[in-house]
Motif scaffolding. Structure first.
Motif, PDB file in Angstrom:
ATOM      1  N   GLN A  27      75.040-109.972 -76.184  1.00  0.00           N
ATOM      2  CA  GLN A  27      75.765-108.741 -75.884  1.00  0.00           C
ATOM      3  C   GLN A  27      75.303-107.619 -76.811  1.00  0.00           C
ATOM      4  OE1 GLN A  27      80.119-109.582 -75.481  1.00  0.00           O
ATOM      5  NE2 GLN A  27      79.508-111.600 -76.222  1.00  0.00           N
ATOM      6  N   GLN A  28      75.463-106.393 -76.353  1.00  0.00           N
ATOM      7  CA  GLN A  28      75.114-105.202 -77.128  1.00  0.00           C
ATOM      8  C   GLN A  28      76.347-104.327 -77.264  1.00  0.00           C
ATOM      9  OE1 GLN A  28      72.413-103.688 -78.748  1.00  0.00           O
ATOM     10  NE2 GLN A  28      73.716-101.908 -79.048  1.00  0.00           N
ATOM     11  N   ASP A  29      76.566-103.779 -78.454  1.00  0.00           N
ATOM     12  CA  ASP A  29      77.657-102.830 -78.673  1.00  0.00           C
ATOM     13  C   ASP A  29      77.397-101.602 -77.801  1.00  0.00           C
ATOM     14  OD1 ASP A  29      78.970-100.438 -79.855  1.00  0.00           O
ATOM     15  OD2 ASP A  29      79.671-101.868 -81.358  1.00  0.00           O
ATOM     16  N   ALA A  30      78.302-101.321 -76.872  1.00  0.00           N
ATOM     17  CA  ALA A  30      78.099-100.254 -75.889  1.00  0.00           C
ATOM     18  C   ALA A  30      78.078 -98.866 -76.531  1.00  0.00           C
ATOM     19  CB  ALA A  30      79.188-100.320 -74.818  1.00  0.00           C
ATOM     20  N   ARG A  31      78.988 -98.598 -77.458  1.00  0.00           N
ATOM     21  CA  ARG A  31      79.065 -97.266 -78.077  1.00  0.00           C
ATOM     22  C   ARG A  31      77.797 -96.953 -78.875  1.00  0.00           C
ATOM     23  NH1 ARG A  31      81.252 -95.876 -83.252  1.00  0.00           N
ATOM     24  NH2 ARG A  31      81.944 -98.017 -83.279  1.00  0.00           N
ATOM     25  N   LEU A  32      77.361 -97.900 -79.712  1.00  0.00           N
ATOM     26  CA  LEU A  32      76.150 -97.656 -80.495  1.00  0.00           C
ATOM     27  C   LEU A  32      74.928 -97.512 -79.605  1.00  0.00           C
ATOM     28  CD1 LEU A  32      76.510 -99.908 -83.660  1.00  0.00           C
ATOM     29  CD2 LEU A  32      76.433 -97.430 -83.549  1.00  0.00           C
ATOM     30  N   PHE A  33      74.894 -98.214 -78.495  1.00  0.00           N
ATOM     31  CA  PHE A  33      73.749 -98.125 -77.600  1.00  0.00           C
ATOM     32  C   PHE A  33      73.726 -96.807 -76.826  1.00  0.00           C
ATOM     33  CE2 PHE A  33      71.370 -99.051 -73.690  1.00  0.00           C
ATOM     34  CZ  PHE A  33      70.176 -99.490 -74.250  1.00  0.00           C
ATOM     35  N   LEU A  34      74.904 -96.367 -76.359  1.00  0.00           N
ATOM     36  CA  LEU A  34      74.959 -95.183 -75.491  1.00  0.00           C
ATOM     37  C   LEU A  34      75.080 -93.860 -76.235  1.00  0.00           C
ATOM     38  CD1 LEU A  34      77.271 -96.630 -72.699  1.00  0.00           C
ATOM     39  CD2 LEU A  34      74.786 -96.326 -72.626  1.00  0.00           C
ATOM     40  N   VAL A  35      75.923 -93.791 -77.273  1.00  0.00           N
ATOM     41  CA  VAL A  35      76.171 -92.501 -77.933  1.00  0.00           C
ATOM     42  C   VAL A  35      75.980 -92.516 -79.449  1.00  0.00           C
ATOM     43  CG1 VAL A  35      77.748 -91.685 -76.141  1.00  0.00           C
ATOM     44  CG2 VAL A  35      78.662 -92.913 -78.095  1.00  0.00           C
ATOM     45  N   GLY A  36      75.803 -93.689 -80.058  1.00  0.00           N
ATOM     46  CA  GLY A  36      75.688 -93.757 -81.508  1.00  0.00           C
ATOM     47  C   GLY A  36      77.055 -93.604 -82.166  1.00  0.00           C
ATOM     48  N   ASP A  37      77.057 -93.175 -83.420  1.00  0.00           N
ATOM     49  CA  ASP A  37      78.331 -92.939 -84.114  1.00  0.00           C
ATOM     50  C   ASP A  37      78.201 -91.728 -85.032  1.00  0.00           C
ATOM     51  OD1 ASP A  37      76.959 -93.810 -86.389  1.00  0.00           O
ATOM     52  OD2 ASP A  37      77.939 -95.753 -86.457  1.00  0.00           O
ATOM     53  N   GLN A  38      79.259 -91.418 -85.759  1.00  0.00           N
ATOM     54  CA  GLN A  38      79.262 -90.253 -86.646  1.00  0.00           C
ATOM     55  C   GLN A  38      78.745 -90.608 -88.046  1.00  0.00           C
ATOM     56  OE1 GLN A  38      82.155 -91.191 -84.887  1.00  0.00           O
ATOM     57  NE2 GLN A  38      81.560 -89.834 -83.225  1.00  0.00           N
ATOM     58  N   LYS A  39      78.128 -91.773 -88.194  1.00  0.00           N
ATOM     59  CA  LYS A  39      77.634 -92.216 -89.501  1.00  0.00           C
ATOM     60  C   LYS A  39      76.114 -92.190 -89.580  1.00  0.00           C
ATOM     61  CE  LYS A  39      81.693 -95.040 -89.797  1.00  0.00           C
ATOM     62  NZ  LYS A  39      82.257 -96.283 -89.391  1.00  0.00           N
ATOM     63  N   GLY A  40      75.473 -91.497 -88.644  1.00  0.00           N
ATOM     64  CA  GLY A  40      74.028 -91.368 -88.677  1.00  0.00           C
ATOM     65  C   GLY A  40      73.270 -92.323 -87.775  1.00  0.00           C
ATOM     66  N   ASN A  41      73.974 -93.199 -87.072  1.00  0.00           N
ATOM     67  CA  ASN A  41      73.324 -94.126 -86.144  1.00  0.00           C
ATOM     68  C   ASN A  41      73.205 -93.449 -84.784  1.00  0.00           C
ATOM     69  OD1 ASN A  41      73.100 -96.557 -87.874  1.00  0.00           O
ATOM     70  ND2 ASN A  41      75.320 -96.313 -87.940  1.00  0.00           N
ATOM     71  N   ASP A  42      71.977 -93.238 -84.351  1.00  0.00           N
ATOM     72  CA  ASP A  42      71.698 -92.547 -83.096  1.00  0.00           C
ATOM     73  C   ASP A  42      71.929 -93.452 -81.892  1.00  0.00           C
ATOM     74  OD1 ASP A  42      70.884 -90.229 -84.444  1.00  0.00           O
ATOM     75  OD2 ASP A  42      68.861 -91.026 -84.708  1.00  0.00           O
ATOM     76  N   PRO A  43      71.981 -92.869 -80.673  1.00  0.00           N
ATOM     77  CA  PRO A  43      72.007 -93.709 -79.469  1.00  0.00           C
ATOM     78  C   PRO A  43      70.809 -94.663 -79.477  1.00  0.00           C
ATOM     79  CG  PRO A  43      72.435 -91.426 -78.903  1.00  0.00           C
ATOM     80  CD  PRO A  43      72.047 -91.447 -80.355  1.00  0.00           C
ATOM     81  N   LEU A  44      70.958 -95.775 -78.809  1.00  0.00           N
ATOM     82  CA  LEU A  44      69.973 -96.858 -78.740  1.00  0.00           C
ATOM     83  C   LEU A  44      69.917 -97.687 -80.020  1.00  0.00           C
ATOM     84  CD1 LEU A  44      67.027 -95.127 -76.842  1.00  0.00           C
ATOM     85  CD2 LEU A  44      68.927 -96.433 -75.881  1.00  0.00           C
TER      86      LEU A  44
END
Length: 169
Positions: A27-44
């Motif tokens: 499984q893949q974390d959907a949020r990190l894959f699609l939009v990233g987060d506010q901590k510097g992790n980009d989409p994908l």
């Protein structure tokens, strides 16, 4: 590594008690894959969760299982690794081809050369695509002591949503 191999052998020995097949999921974390987060992790951003699940006690329309889990995330701050062992209660069908499961596990998070104990609760919905393949969605609540110790975070619980596939061996 010896502990992981020993646990894996124990899980496979329980397999004799189950009528269902061993299942493996990715499984893949959907949020990190699609939009990233506010901590510097980009989409994908990669954040994989994989489980090796073995049924140990079958009921008429459900079963209990034990599993080994591995989560890996390629994060900006430092890679995140979590190894876990847990148990689950799985209902084969709640409506047609849709099934559900509830899981509880204990694990260890490794980050910045430090290890932190953790636990998680998760719920899963699955849709049977074939006899051997299911589409799964998992919502997971994880206790994250690493965030408190390493990043002085006030939030020690993290909710993640995963999407993936589960295959019966």
């Amino acid at each position: 590594m010896k502990k992981i191999i020993t646990i894996f052998i124990l899980i496979l020995s329980f397999y004799n008690y189950g009528q269902n097949k061993i299942e493996i999921s990715l499984q893949q974390d959907a949020r990190l894959f699609l939009v990233g987060d506010q901590k510097g992790n980009d989409p994908l951003t990669i954040n994989f969760l994989s489980k090796l699940e073995v049924p140990v006690y079958n009921l008429e329309k459900s079963h209990l299982s034990i599993y080994l889990g591995i989560e890996y995330a390629d994060l900006v701050g430092k890679n995140f690794k979590r190894y876990s062992i847990g148990t689950g209660y799985i209902v084969k069908s709640i409506y047609g081809k849709i099934g559900a499961g509830a899981y509880l596990d204990f694990g260890k998070i490794y980050r910045k050369d430090e290890g932190f104990n953790s636990f998680s609760l998760s719920g899963e919905l699955n849709y049977r695509l074939s006899e051997k393949l299911k589409l799964i969605c998992t919502q997971q609540l994880t206790y994250r002591k690493d965030l408190v110790v390493l990043y002085n975070s006030n939030n020690k619980y993290v909710i993640s949503g995963f999407i993936g596939l589960k295959y019966s061996l």
